[in-house]
Design a protein around this motif. Sequence first.
Motif, PDB file in Angstrom:
ATOM      1  N   PRO A 186      -5.353 -40.097 -25.027  1.00 32.50           N
ATOM      2  CA  PRO A 186      -6.638 -40.311 -25.639  1.00 32.50           C
ATOM      3  C   PRO A 186      -7.095 -41.763 -25.674  1.00 32.50           C
ATOM      4  O   PRO A 186      -7.776 -42.141 -26.588  1.00 32.50           O
ATOM      5  CB  PRO A 186      -6.423 -39.790 -27.055  1.00 32.50           C
ATOM      6  N   ILE A 187      -6.654 -42.612 -24.729  1.00 26.62           N
ATOM      7  CA  ILE A 187      -7.158 -43.976 -24.776  1.00 26.62           C
ATOM      8  C   ILE A 187      -8.639 -43.914 -24.420  1.00 26.62           C
ATOM      9  O   ILE A 187      -9.003 -43.735 -23.272  1.00 26.62           O
ATOM     10  CB  ILE A 187      -6.396 -44.918 -23.837  1.00 26.62           C
ATOM     11  N   SER A 188      -9.418 -44.048 -25.430  1.00 22.50           N
ATOM     12  CA  SER A 188     -10.857 -43.932 -25.190  1.00 22.50           C
ATOM     13  C   SER A 188     -11.356 -45.225 -24.566  1.00 22.50           C
ATOM     14  O   SER A 188     -10.785 -46.283 -24.804  1.00 22.50           O
ATOM     15  CB  SER A 188     -11.558 -43.692 -26.513  1.00 22.50           C
ATOM     16  N   GLY A 190     -12.803 -48.483 -24.198  1.00 21.92           N
ATOM     17  CA  GLY A 190     -13.184 -49.450 -25.224  1.00 21.92           C
ATOM     18  C   GLY A 190     -14.078 -50.519 -24.625  1.00 21.92           C
ATOM     19  O   GLY A 190     -14.312 -50.539 -23.425  1.00 21.92           O
ATOM     20  N   ARG A 191     -14.560 -51.405 -25.462  1.00 26.46           N
ATOM     21  CA  ARG A 191     -15.318 -52.531 -24.911  1.00 26.46           C
ATOM     22  C   ARG A 191     -14.677 -53.819 -25.441  1.00 26.46           C
ATOM     23  O   ARG A 191     -14.100 -53.838 -26.526  1.00 26.46           O
ATOM     24  CB  ARG A 191     -16.795 -52.429 -25.267  1.00 26.46           C
ATOM     25  N   ARG A 192     -14.749 -54.837 -24.615  1.00 20.19           N
ATOM     26  CA  ARG A 192     -14.066 -56.078 -24.958  1.00 20.19           C
ATOM     27  C   ARG A 192     -14.666 -56.680 -26.217  1.00 20.19           C
ATOM     28  O   ARG A 192     -15.877 -56.704 -26.403  1.00 20.19           O
ATOM     29  CB  ARG A 192     -14.177 -57.049 -23.781  1.00 20.19           C
ATOM     30  N   ARG A 193     -13.757 -57.154 -27.083  1.00 19.29           N
ATOM     31  CA  ARG A 193     -14.233 -57.788 -28.310  1.00 19.29           C
ATOM     32  C   ARG A 193     -14.825 -59.150 -27.990  1.00 19.29           C
ATOM     33  O   ARG A 193     -14.355 -59.851 -27.107  1.00 19.29           O
ATOM     34  CB  ARG A 193     -13.057 -58.001 -29.272  1.00 19.29           C
ATOM     35  N   SER A 194     -15.831 -59.514 -28.740  1.00 21.33           N
ATOM     36  CA  SER A 194     -16.425 -60.830 -28.502  1.00 21.33           C
ATOM     37  C   SER A 194     -15.620 -61.870 -29.281  1.00 21.33           C
ATOM     38  O   SER A 194     -14.990 -61.565 -30.275  1.00 21.33           O
ATOM     39  CB  SER A 194     -17.854 -60.835 -28.958  1.00 21.33           C
TER      40      SER A 194
ATOM     41  N   LEU B  86      -1.663 -44.649 -31.435  1.00 22.52           N
ATOM     42  CA  LEU B  86      -3.023 -45.039 -31.033  1.00 22.52           C
ATOM     43  C   LEU B  86      -4.052 -44.550 -32.048  1.00 22.52           C
ATOM     44  O   LEU B  86      -4.992 -45.274 -32.409  1.00 22.52           O
ATOM     45  CB  LEU B  86      -3.306 -44.438 -29.657  1.00 22.52           C
ATOM     46  N   ARG B 201     -12.125 -53.050 -28.069  1.00 21.95           N
ATOM     47  CA  ARG B 201     -12.591 -52.483 -29.338  1.00 21.95           C
ATOM     48  C   ARG B 201     -12.654 -50.960 -29.207  1.00 21.95           C
ATOM     49  O   ARG B 201     -13.254 -50.452 -28.255  1.00 21.95           O
ATOM     50  CB  ARG B 201     -13.975 -53.029 -29.672  1.00 21.95           C
TER      51      ARG B 201
END
Lengths: 194, 446
Positions: A186-188, A190-194, B86, B201
């Motif tokens: 389930p690794i959804s 993600g988007r990189r943190r700023s 996770l 994130r």
Amino acid sequence: MRIADKLVLERQRHLKWRAFDVLEMALMMLCGLLLFGFSTTVMFDIVTRTIGHPWLWLQEVTQTFFIYGIFIGAAVATRRNDHLYLTAVSEALRGTPRLVAEITIRIVVLGVAFCLVYFGYINFLRGFSSFRMPSLTPIASLYAAIPVSGALIALFTIEQLINGYRKGFDHREPPEALVEVAPILPISPGRRRS
Amino acid sequence: MSATLILGLMTFLFLFFGYLGVPVAFSLMAGVLVGAAFTDVTFPAIIQKIFDGMDSEALLAIPFFLLVGELMSSANVVSRITNLSLALVGHVRGGLSQVVTVFSMFFSEMSGSTTADVAVISRALGGPMKKEGYEPAFIAAIIAAASTIAALVPPSITAVVYGAVGNVSIAGLFMAGVVPGFMIGFGLMIYCYFFGPAGMRRPRAPFRDVARAFKDASLPLMIPFILLGGILTGWFTPTEAGVVAAIWILAVIIPALNRGHIRLLPYDFCLAGLIFSLPLITIGAANAFGWMLAYLRGAILIAEWITGLAGNDPHIIMLLMVLLFTIIGDFIEPVPTIIIFMPLVNALTVAGNINPVHMGVVLIATLAFGLITPPYGLVLLMASKFVGVRFSKALRAALPIYVVFLGTIAFAIYFPKVVLWLPKQVIPESVGCFKNPSGTGYICPK
């Protein structure tokens, strides 16, 4: 690939004679059987004790499987180069220094193996005067594992010495693939943190 | 030849052969046999000491814990623990580095082996971390650091060896290792949160997903309860608890979760049968080495030196032991270190009037730290190999993490009441308490 085939390690193939593969396979199977054996006896020990009818001889059988498991495992690990190492400086060497280092390593192991065979045999003979309880089996039955293991270690070390001297010790091994043991489901995204 | 010279020769030969590439067990045996040649001790007596070192009922637990670890990793139930970790902490700053730590806190309680942990975590999470852009050096460092938790929390194989050789309660060591083990785990999580890479994130997993992840992982998660429950209630010895856990995996987990793996079980047994012999033959060899150290009065010499510096102050004795074990642990693995130096540890435990379980936990934590320090940080070496990064780079990334370990060791030394609180509550006898003859409760040493 059959399970039996998987039991013979292909790493450092150049140091091995194919004729001894059967022995490695048989010893690996014996390791499995010994582990299975003492797992079973410990289990029966718990069960018989719990029901109030302990089989005292089970502990002797467990001990026998355990000791033989260690010595047989140590012997086969010599052929597979599976032992615990501090580090192998020799692997960083090339050419003659590598040859000298590798031969020195095997001579040291051979010396230890000789001591295990010879002095282990002396202990084995002395073991006929001591007995295990409650079966009164001579403790020599356990000590026999020492010279047997020493002889196998010596055999595998001689195999490596001869093959290494003839073909060289320094052979590039195929790189080990980084196998992912588990697919992570389930690794959804993600988007990189700023 | 004087005793000091013989000891020096034995140590030199062991390290020289060991670093040349001779297996640890054989370099120890070679050192002892050469040393014995200069004394009255006969060679058959040395072989006997090697044999005696392995012939201990408590050590029988090792193969079972290794079998449990082997079955858990090869039967591919690891993914369920990963998913649970996770779901629990994947959204926290640090992302997969937090997952690595939580995963290790779960998996350590099943495997008991740092090397099994590092192999499993590297393979399960090394790849995904690389894909998400974490520095390989950091990946190796955090995986290695998290894997050391297995040396402390039950069913730690290091604790089994310490208990068996030092005649210290293994159950007590298990319980006392929980606080420092989780301190390292939470310390790593805090480090990753504030100082580690931010990672990707992710949204917080909804309660439904967390509950499902728990349900999926429930069968493997029973193992720590079986192990600890059996030992703490007095139903099983650690060895028997290992057998029951193995039966649980064989009879329940694998048929329920990975039926296809059943045909591969003979292979798992053969492999585990080989793997368990490796630490045990080393234990036998280290036992002979330790015996020679004691025979030549080496342990007494070091003990006198330490008590000369520290007097009977337990804190200073432990600090000096930590210093000694940090240096030794940089060169030798925990298991041989424990066996070789046990006569010294026993002498100093008595001299400082230290609780043996307390001393054991402090030293095991120190040896766990040694697994990620140079030049021979075994677990860091393995992690860097699995991740595919140079050891020196992984070492640099691991340096700031040392603070977590040093803080934990210092805490364990100065707050014995906290460390021993859990064993005192659960198994008071393990830390020297005895039943109050005139009433209820226990009387415990101060």
